[in-house]
Write a protein that holds these residues in place. Structure first.
Motif, PDB file in Angstrom:
ATOM      1  N   ALA A  99      -9.833  14.043 -16.529  1.00  0.00           N
ATOM      2  CA  ALA A  99      -8.902  13.132 -17.184  1.00  0.00           C
ATOM      3  C   ALA A  99      -7.607  13.207 -16.389  1.00  0.00           C
ATOM      4  O   ALA A  99      -6.893  14.203 -16.453  1.00  0.00           O
ATOM      5  N   VAL A 100      -7.329  12.175 -15.616  1.00  0.00           N
ATOM      6  CA  VAL A 100      -6.209  12.182 -14.670  1.00  0.00           C
ATOM      7  C   VAL A 100      -4.968  11.627 -15.360  1.00  0.00           C
ATOM      8  O   VAL A 100      -4.913  10.434 -15.701  1.00  0.00           O
ATOM      9  N   GLY A 101      -3.979  12.470 -15.552  1.00  0.00           N
ATOM     10  CA  GLY A 101      -2.749  12.058 -16.230  1.00  0.00           C
ATOM     11  C   GLY A 101      -1.687  11.518 -15.309  1.00  0.00           C
ATOM     12  O   GLY A 101      -0.725  10.883 -15.763  1.00  0.00           O
ATOM     13  N   ALA A 102      -1.798  11.764 -14.006  1.00  0.00           N
ATOM     14  CA  ALA A 102      -0.861  11.226 -13.017  1.00  0.00           C
ATOM     15  C   ALA A 102      -1.596  11.158 -11.691  1.00  0.00           C
ATOM     16  O   ALA A 102      -2.462  12.000 -11.398  1.00  0.00           O
ATOM     17  N   ALA A 103      -1.258  10.150 -10.867  1.00  0.00           N
ATOM     18  CA  ALA A 103      -1.993   9.959  -9.612  1.00  0.00           C
ATOM     19  C   ALA A 103      -1.155   9.181  -8.619  1.00  0.00           C
ATOM     20  O   ALA A 103      -0.161   8.524  -8.980  1.00  0.00           O
ATOM     21  N   ALA A 104      -1.574   9.255  -7.366  1.00  0.00           N
ATOM     22  CA  ALA A 104      -1.000   8.440  -6.303  1.00  0.00           C
ATOM     23  C   ALA A 104      -2.111   7.571  -5.748  1.00  0.00           C
ATOM     24  O   ALA A 104      -3.148   8.083  -5.291  1.00  0.00           O
ATOM     25  N   TYR A 105      -1.933   6.249  -5.790  1.00  0.00           N
ATOM     26  CA  TYR A 105      -2.889   5.315  -5.203  1.00  0.00           C
ATOM     27  C   TYR A 105      -2.449   5.025  -3.769  1.00  0.00           C
ATOM     28  O   TYR A 105      -1.330   4.545  -3.546  1.00  0.00           O
ATOM     29  N   LEU A 106      -3.330   5.341  -2.808  1.00  0.00           N
ATOM     30  CA  LEU A 106      -3.044   5.144  -1.394  1.00  0.00           C
ATOM     31  C   LEU A 106      -3.961   4.029  -0.887  1.00  0.00           C
ATOM     32  O   LEU A 106      -5.186   4.204  -0.811  1.00  0.00           O
ATOM     33  N   PHE A 107      -3.398   2.894  -0.560  1.00  0.00           N
ATOM     34  CA  PHE A 107      -4.199   1.734  -0.181  1.00  0.00           C
ATOM     35  C   PHE A 107      -4.380   1.656   1.331  1.00  0.00           C
ATOM     36  O   PHE A 107      -3.404   1.827   2.088  1.00  0.00           O
ATOM     37  N   GLY A 108      -5.625   1.381   1.733  1.00  0.00           N
ATOM     38  CA  GLY A 108      -5.934   1.261   3.149  1.00  0.00           C
ATOM     39  C   GLY A 108      -6.863   0.094   3.431  1.00  0.00           C
ATOM     40  O   GLY A 108      -7.565   0.097   4.435  1.00  0.00           O
ATOM     41  N   SER A 109      -6.875  -0.861   2.534  1.00  0.00           N
ATOM     42  CA  SER A 109      -7.721  -2.043   2.689  1.00  0.00           C
ATOM     43  C   SER A 109      -6.825  -3.220   3.056  1.00  0.00           C
ATOM     44  O   SER A 109      -6.020  -3.123   3.982  1.00  0.00           O
ATOM     45  N   ASP A 110      -6.941  -4.317   2.319  1.00  0.00           N
ATOM     46  CA  ASP A 110      -6.029  -5.431   2.551  1.00  0.00           C
ATOM     47  C   ASP A 110      -4.631  -5.108   2.039  1.00  0.00           C
ATOM     48  O   ASP A 110      -3.658  -5.760   2.391  1.00  0.00           O
ATOM     49  N   MET A 111      -4.527  -4.109   1.169  1.00  0.00           N
ATOM     50  CA  MET A 111      -3.230  -3.606   0.718  1.00  0.00           C
ATOM     51  C   MET A 111      -2.899  -2.343   1.503  1.00  0.00           C
ATOM     52  O   MET A 111      -3.781  -1.538   1.795  1.00  0.00           O
ATOM     53  N   LYS A 112      -1.633  -2.175   1.869  1.00  0.00           N
ATOM     54  CA  LYS A 112      -1.230  -1.056   2.728  1.00  0.00           C
ATOM     55  C   LYS A 112      -0.222  -0.126   2.057  1.00  0.00           C
ATOM     56  O   LYS A 112       0.207   0.851   2.670  1.00  0.00           O
ATOM     57  N   GLY A 113       0.171  -0.434   0.829  1.00  0.00           N
ATOM     58  CA  GLY A 113       1.229   0.328   0.203  1.00  0.00           C
ATOM     59  C   GLY A 113       0.754   1.476  -0.656  1.00  0.00           C
ATOM     60  O   GLY A 113      -0.377   1.973  -0.525  1.00  0.00           O
ATOM     61  N   ARG A 114       1.616   1.904  -1.566  1.00  0.00           N
ATOM     62  CA  ARG A 114       1.370   3.053  -2.423  1.00  0.00           C
ATOM     63  C   ARG A 114       1.859   2.738  -3.833  1.00  0.00           C
ATOM     64  O   ARG A 114       2.882   2.074  -4.016  1.00  0.00           O
ATOM     65  N   VAL A 115       1.149   3.259  -4.829  1.00  0.00           N
ATOM     66  CA  VAL A 115       1.604   3.191  -6.220  1.00  0.00           C
ATOM     67  C   VAL A 115       1.449   4.581  -6.818  1.00  0.00           C
ATOM     68  O   VAL A 115       0.367   5.170  -6.757  1.00  0.00           O
ATOM     69  N   ILE A 116       2.531   5.100  -7.382  1.00  0.00           N
ATOM     70  CA  ILE A 116       2.517   6.428  -8.009  1.00  0.00           C
ATOM     71  C   ILE A 116       2.641   6.220  -9.512  1.00  0.00           C
ATOM     72  O   ILE A 116       3.573   5.551  -9.981  1.00  0.00           O
ATOM     73  N   VAL A 117       1.680   6.762 -10.260  1.00  0.00           N
ATOM     74  CA  VAL A 117       1.641   6.530 -11.698  1.00  0.00           C
ATOM     75  C   VAL A 117       1.602   7.852 -12.450  1.00  0.00           C
ATOM     76  O   VAL A 117       1.096   8.856 -11.951  1.00  0.00           O
TER      77      VAL A 117
END
Length: 841
Positions: free
Chosen positions: A425-443
Motif C-alpha cells: 500500500a503505497v502512501g507516497a511515490a515519485a512517478y518518473l516518466f520515460g515514454s512520450d512524457m519526460k517529466g516527474r510527478v511526486i505524490v
C-alpha cells in the motif's frame, strides 16, 4: 462589558499577570478565563488545599475591574479517571466554591471534554457524572454562582445533547462552545453553527439559557511545507542532479491559505540558489509555456486549480516536475477561490486530470482491498536518499499505483505499508516518466495543510466573529488568547495571542480595543510607549548591540533584543529628540518579513539614502559547512547556526515597517575566515562601504549604489581583510579631524572579558595602528561592556558612545542593557577610556 480573553495567568503567565491586566483594562476586556488546576491546589490524596496562587490571580484582577472565569480541571494523577473518583472531585469543588465565595460569579467545569486531548476516550455519560457533582457542590455553597458547561471543541451540539440525555440537563446554567473557524473567516460557518446549537437547545427544553463562546481565535503562525522529508526525498529521486529549482507555489485565492508563507517555506527546503514564488492560476498558464519554471507545487490538500490542467500536463510532458501532496490528488476543482461545479463534475474532472498525468490512486471506498488507514514506512529507494520516519510509521489513507503507466515510465514508492491482503500500500511515490512524457510527478496522501492567517486577517476575523456572535444571540465572547507564546514559529498554538510575547500589540489587539471601547489606536501614550530616562540604562528591558543614528533632529537607537538566539525574531527601535525622552517603536523588522531568517536577528546598522531608510542586520548565526573556520560554500540547510548571514531591509520611515530588500543574504558565506555578522556601513568620498565580521576576522567590502550587491574594490578584490589587533566582532568606523577610528569588541560576549578596543589610520582602508582599550568591565556596576556605536552632536565636538553592558548581579548572559556615555579625546586625538555612569543595582 461582554468581551473577555483567555490568558494563562494561573500558569506560565502568572508573573506577567499585572501587565496583562493593565492591557486588558485599557482594551475594555472585563473577564479573564484561566485554568484552576486541581493538581496544583492539592498535592496529595486527602491532603490540604492551597489556593494562594489563585488568590493572587483573582485579587489582582479585581483591582483592575476584571472578573476571573476559572476552568476547574487538571486532575492529579491519583484521581484519574475523574469519573471513578467522584468523592475526591466533590471535595475539590466544594473547597474551591467555599474559598472563592463572593469573588467568582461563574465557574466552568472542564475544557473541551469532547476531544481526547482533554478527556481520554471522550464520553458524554461520564462527563455528565462529573458535571452533576460539580453543579451540586457549587450551588450548595452559593446558589448565585453560575455553572458553565465545559466549552466544547467546535460547536459540538451533539456532545452537549448526549450529556443532557445522560441526566445533566439541570446541571449547568450556561451553554458553552468553542466554534473555531481558522484559518477561514468566521462566516458563513459561525451563524450556521449557532443556528444548529440553538435548535438542539430548543429540542431539549433549554432554549432560554445563555450561550457563551469561551474560546475563538485565529493563529498567525508560519505555514510550513508538510511532510518535508518525504518531499525532499521525492525531489532527490525525481531529479538527482538538479542543483537548484525555479519553483512556484500555486495560489488558489482562498482566505487563510497564505500561499506566500508556503512559498517561503518551500524555498527554505530547496537547495541553495533555488527560488520559489507565488503564482496564480492565470499567471501559471502564462509562464509555463515560456520555460521559466522547473517545479510546480499545487496547494497542499485535495483542492486544485482546474483551469491549469492543460498547461500543467504539457509542462510534465516536456520534463517539468509537479508536486501533489495531501489526500486524494486533484479531487476538488477550484476557480477563483471557489469550487468549480458540482461534486459529480469535480469527480469527473479530477479523474480525467489524474488519468492524463497517469496517477493511479485509490482509497478504501473504491477498492475494498485497501485499508481505511495503515502505517507506512520509507521504501528502500527512499531510504537510500536519507528518508527516515518515526519507528511507529506514518499513517496513510490514500494509495498510489502504477496501473496507468506506459512502457518506459516507472513509479518509485517513497512510503509503503500493507493492504488488507498483505500486499503493498503505497502512501507516497515519485512517478518518473520515460515514454512520450519526460517529466516527474511526486505524490503523497500525507501533507494536508489548512494554512494560517496573517496579523491583519487575525484582526478582521476576530472582530467579525465577535460581531457575528452577538448578532446571533451569544451573551459573552472570549478571545483566544491574550499573549502569544511564540516559541515555535510553525506551531499554531503558540501564535493565537493578540499581543506578542513581549506584550507589543498585534493589530487584533487594537481592533478589538476599538470595537469594545471606541478608542482609536493613537488615543493613548502607551501606543508608542514613551518614557523618560534618568540615566543609564537609557532603555527599558534587555537589549544589546545598539546602533545610534540621527535623522534630521531626531536621535534613533536600533538594538538587538537580548533574548536566547531562537527567540530573536524581531527588532525594536527607539527615538528621542534630546537623548532623554525616548519612544519605543515595536517590531520594526521581524523574521516574518525575512524569508531566510529563523532567529538570531541581531546587530542592526541603520542608514538613510535617497529618501529611503535601510537596516542592515545579521540573521541565523551562520556557520560554514562542518562548522569549520574556512571559506567556501554556505550551509545548504536553513536554520539557526546554519544558512544565514548579513541581510538588508528597507522602509519609507525610520520606524518602519521594514521589508527584505533582496530576499536572501547580501553575504552568506565566510571569506577570509570572517563570519558574516556585525556589519557597519559608512560613506567615503561618495561611495558606500561596509566592514563586517565575527570569529576574530574583519573584511572591508564596497556596496553597490542600490545596496543589493557588492562591487570590486579599487584593487579588484571583493573582500579585503583589514583585521586589526585583538579584533573579535562588533566593528565601527568613523572619521574625526582627519583620523579614521576603527573600533571593535574583543573578548567573549558572555564573559567579563568583553570590552572595546580601537585602532587608527589616515584612511578607512588602513593600515591600522592599535591604540588600546577604551571600555571595559567596571565592578560593582557592570561587566561585558561592548558592541557599541558612536555619535557626534552636529556642529560640536561632543561625542557619545552607545553600548550594552551586563548589570551586576546578572542571572543570564542575555541580561544586557543599553547605555549612553560621553566619549572624550585628548589633545593628541586619542580616545580617553570611558568611565561608565549609573548606579549599581
Amino acid at each position: 462589558g461582554r468581551v473577555g480573553v483567555c490568558a494563562h495567568v494561573t500558569r506560565d503567565e502568572f508573573n506577567n499577570r499585572i501587565r496583562t491586566y493593565e492591557m486588558m483594562q485599557d482594551a475594555g476586556f472585563d473577564y479573564v478565563r484561566s485554568d484552576f488546576d486541581w493538581h496544583h491546589c492539592q498535592k496529595a490524596k486527602n491532603g490540604p488545599f492551597d489556593f494562594s496562587r489563585y488568590d493572587q490571580v483573582v485579587d489582582d484582577a479585581a483591582k483592575y475591574g476584571i472578573k476571573v472565569l476559572p476552568i476547574f480541571h487538571g486532575v492529579p494523577g491519583w484521581a484519574q479517571p475523574v469519573n471513578e473518583h467522584l468523592t475526591e472531585w466533590r471535595a475539590f469543588i466544594r473547597e474551591s466554591a467555599r474559598h472563592f465565595k463572593g469573588r467568582i460569579p461563574v465557574v466552568e467545569i472542564w475544557n473541551e471534554a469532547n476531544i481526547s486531548a482533554f478527556w481520554k476516550d471522550p464520553n458524554p455519560e461520564k462527563y455528565a457524572e462529573v458535571l452533576k457533582v460539580a453543579y451540586e457542590e457549587v450551588k450548595a455553597v452559593d446558589p448565585t454562582v453560575l455553572v458553565a458547561f465545559g466549552g466544547t471543541a467546535g460547536c459540538a451540539y451533539d456532545f452537549i445533547e448526549a450529556t443532557i440525555k445522560a441526566g445533566a440537563k439541570d446541571a449547568f446554567d450556561i451553554v458553552n462552545v468553542h466554534p473555531y473557524r481558522h484559518p477561514n473567516p468566521p462566516e458563513p460557518g459561525l451563524t450556521e453553527d449557532l443556528k444548529n446549537l440553538k435548535q438542539m437547545m430548543a429540542r431539549n427544553g433549554i432554549a432560554d439559557r445563555p450561550i457563551w463562546i469561551t474560546e475563538m481565535g485565529w493563529p498567525t503562525h508560519r505555514a510550513r511545507v508538510p511532510e518535508t522529508p518525504v518531499l525532499k526525498a521525492g525531489l532527490k529521486i525525481a531529479r538527482p542532479d538538479q542543483k537548484a529549482w525555479r519553483a512556484v507555489y500555486v495560489d488558489l485565492g482562498i482566505p487563510g491559505a497564505t500561499a506566500a508563507e508556503f512559498a517561503r517555506s518551500l524555498q527554505e527546503i530547496l537547495p541553495v540558489g533555488s527560488t520559489c514564488t507565488v503564482c496564480s492560476a492565470e499567471e501559471l498558464n502564462a509562464r509555463l509555456p515560456r520555460g521559466e519554471i522547473d517545479l510546480v507545487v499545487f496547494p497542499f490538500g485535495e483542492r486544485y486549480p482546474d483551469d491549469t490542467i492543460d498547461a500543467v500536463v504539457d509542462f510534465v510532458k516536456k520534463g517539468g516536475t509537479l508536486v501533489l501532496f495531501g489526500g486524494y490528488p486533484l479531487y476538488y476543482p477550484m476557480r477563483g477561490g471557489q469550487y468549480a461545479g458540482s461534486s459529480a463534475h469535480g469527480a469527473r474532472e479530477g479523474a480525467a486530470a489524474r488519468n492524463r498525468l497517469r496517477i493511479g490512486v485509490e482509497a478504501w471506498w473504491d477498492n475494498k482491498a485497501m485499508p481505511q488507514s495503515t502505517k507506512t514506512f520509507p521504501s528502500e529507494e527512499a531510504s537510500t536518499v536519507g528518508l527516515k520516519c518515526d519507528p511507529a510509521g506514518l499513517s496513510a489513507d490514500r494509495f498510489f499505483s502504477a496501473r496507468l503507466l506506459q512502457p518506459g515510465d516507472q513509479m518509485v514508492p517513497l512510503l509503503v505499508g500493507k493492504d488488507k491482503s498483505g500486499g503493498p500500500a503505497v502512501g507516497a511515490a515519485a512517478y518518473l516518466f520515460g515514454s512520450d512524457m519526460k517529466g516527474r510527478v511526486i505524490v503523497s496522501s500525507r501533507g494536508r495543510s489548512v494554512g494560517t492567517s496573517d496579523e491583519s486577517q487575525q484582526a478582521k476575523y476576530t472582530v467579525d466573529a465577535i460581531k457575528s456572535a452577538f448578532a446571533n444571540g451569544v451573551e459573552r465572547f472570549f478571545i483566544y488568547e491574550f499573549l502569544a507564546v511564540e516559541k515555535d514559529p510553525y506551531y499554531s498554538e503558540h501564535h493565537f495571542g493578540i499581543v506578542h510575547k513581549d506584550f507589543s500589540p498585534k493589530p487584533a489587539y487594537w481592533a478589538c480595543r476599538e470595537y469594545v471601547t471606541g478608542k482609536k489606536r493613537g488615543d493613548i501614550e502607551g501606543d508608542k510607549q514613551t518614557f523618560e530616562t534618568g540615566g543609564n540604562p537609557i532603555l527599558p528591558g534587555w537589549y544589546a548591540d545598539p546602533q545610534i543614528r540621527r535623522y534630521g533632529k531626531t536621535y534613533w537607537i536600533f538594538p538587538t533584543m537580548s533574548l536566547p538566539f531562537e527567540q530573536q525574531v524581531a527588532m525594536d527601535a527607539f527615538s528621542s529628540p534630546d537623548l532623554k525622552v525616548w519612544t519605543k517603536h515595536a517590531r520594526i523588522l521581524t523574521t516574518n518579513e525575512v524569508t531566510w531568517a529563523r532567529g538570531c536577528l541581531w546587530a542592526p546598522d541603520a542608514h538613510e539614502k535617497d529618501g529611503k531608510y535601510y537596516l542592515f542586520f545579521g540573521a541565523n548565526d551562520a556557520y560554514p559547512v562542518g562548522g569549520r573556520r574556512e571559506d567556501g560554500e554556505p550551509q545548504p540547510e536553513p536554520g539557526i547556526s546554519k544558512y544565514g548571514g548579513i541581510g538588508v531591509a528597507v522602509a519609507d520611515r525610520p520606524e518602519g515597517p521594514y521589508r527584505d530588500l533582496i530576499g536572501k543574504p547580501l553575504i552568506d558565506r565566510f571569506w577570509n575566515g570572517a563570519q558574516p555578522i556585525d556589519q557597519y556601513v559608512f560613506c567615503y568620498e561618495g561611495e558606500w562601504y561596509m566592514i563586517y565580521g565575527g570569529w576574530g576576522r574583519c573584511n572591508l567590502v564596497k556596496l553597490a549604489p542600490d545596496f543589493k550587491s557588492l562591487q570590486p574594490l579599487d584593487d579588484g578584490r571583493i573582500w579585503r581583510d583589514i583585521t586589526p589587533q585583538d579584533y573579535v566582532e562588533g566593528s565601527v568606523m568613523f572619521e574625526r579631524k582627519g583620523v579614521w577610528y576603527f573600533m571593535y569588541s574583543s573578548g567573549s560576549w558572555t564573559k567579563d572579558s568583553y570590552c572595546v578596543n580601537y585602532s587608527v589610520s589616515s584612511s578607512p582602508f588602513g593600515p591600522f595602528e592599535f591604540k588600546g582599550r577604551i571600555l571595559d568591565s567596571q565592578r560593582p556596576l557592570a561587566t561585558g561592556a561592548g558592541h557599541h556605536s558612536v555619535i557626534n552632536i552636529p556642529g560640536t565636538d561632543d561625542w557619545y558612545i552607545c553600548y550594552h553592558r551586563r548589570p551586576i548581579p546578572s542571572l543570564s548572559a542575555h541580561h544586557r542593557v543599553v547605555c549612553l556615555d560621553r566619549m572624550y579625546f585628548n589633545d593628541k586625538g586619542d580616545i580617553i577610556p570611558v568611565r561608565m555612569s549609573g548606579t549599581p543595582q
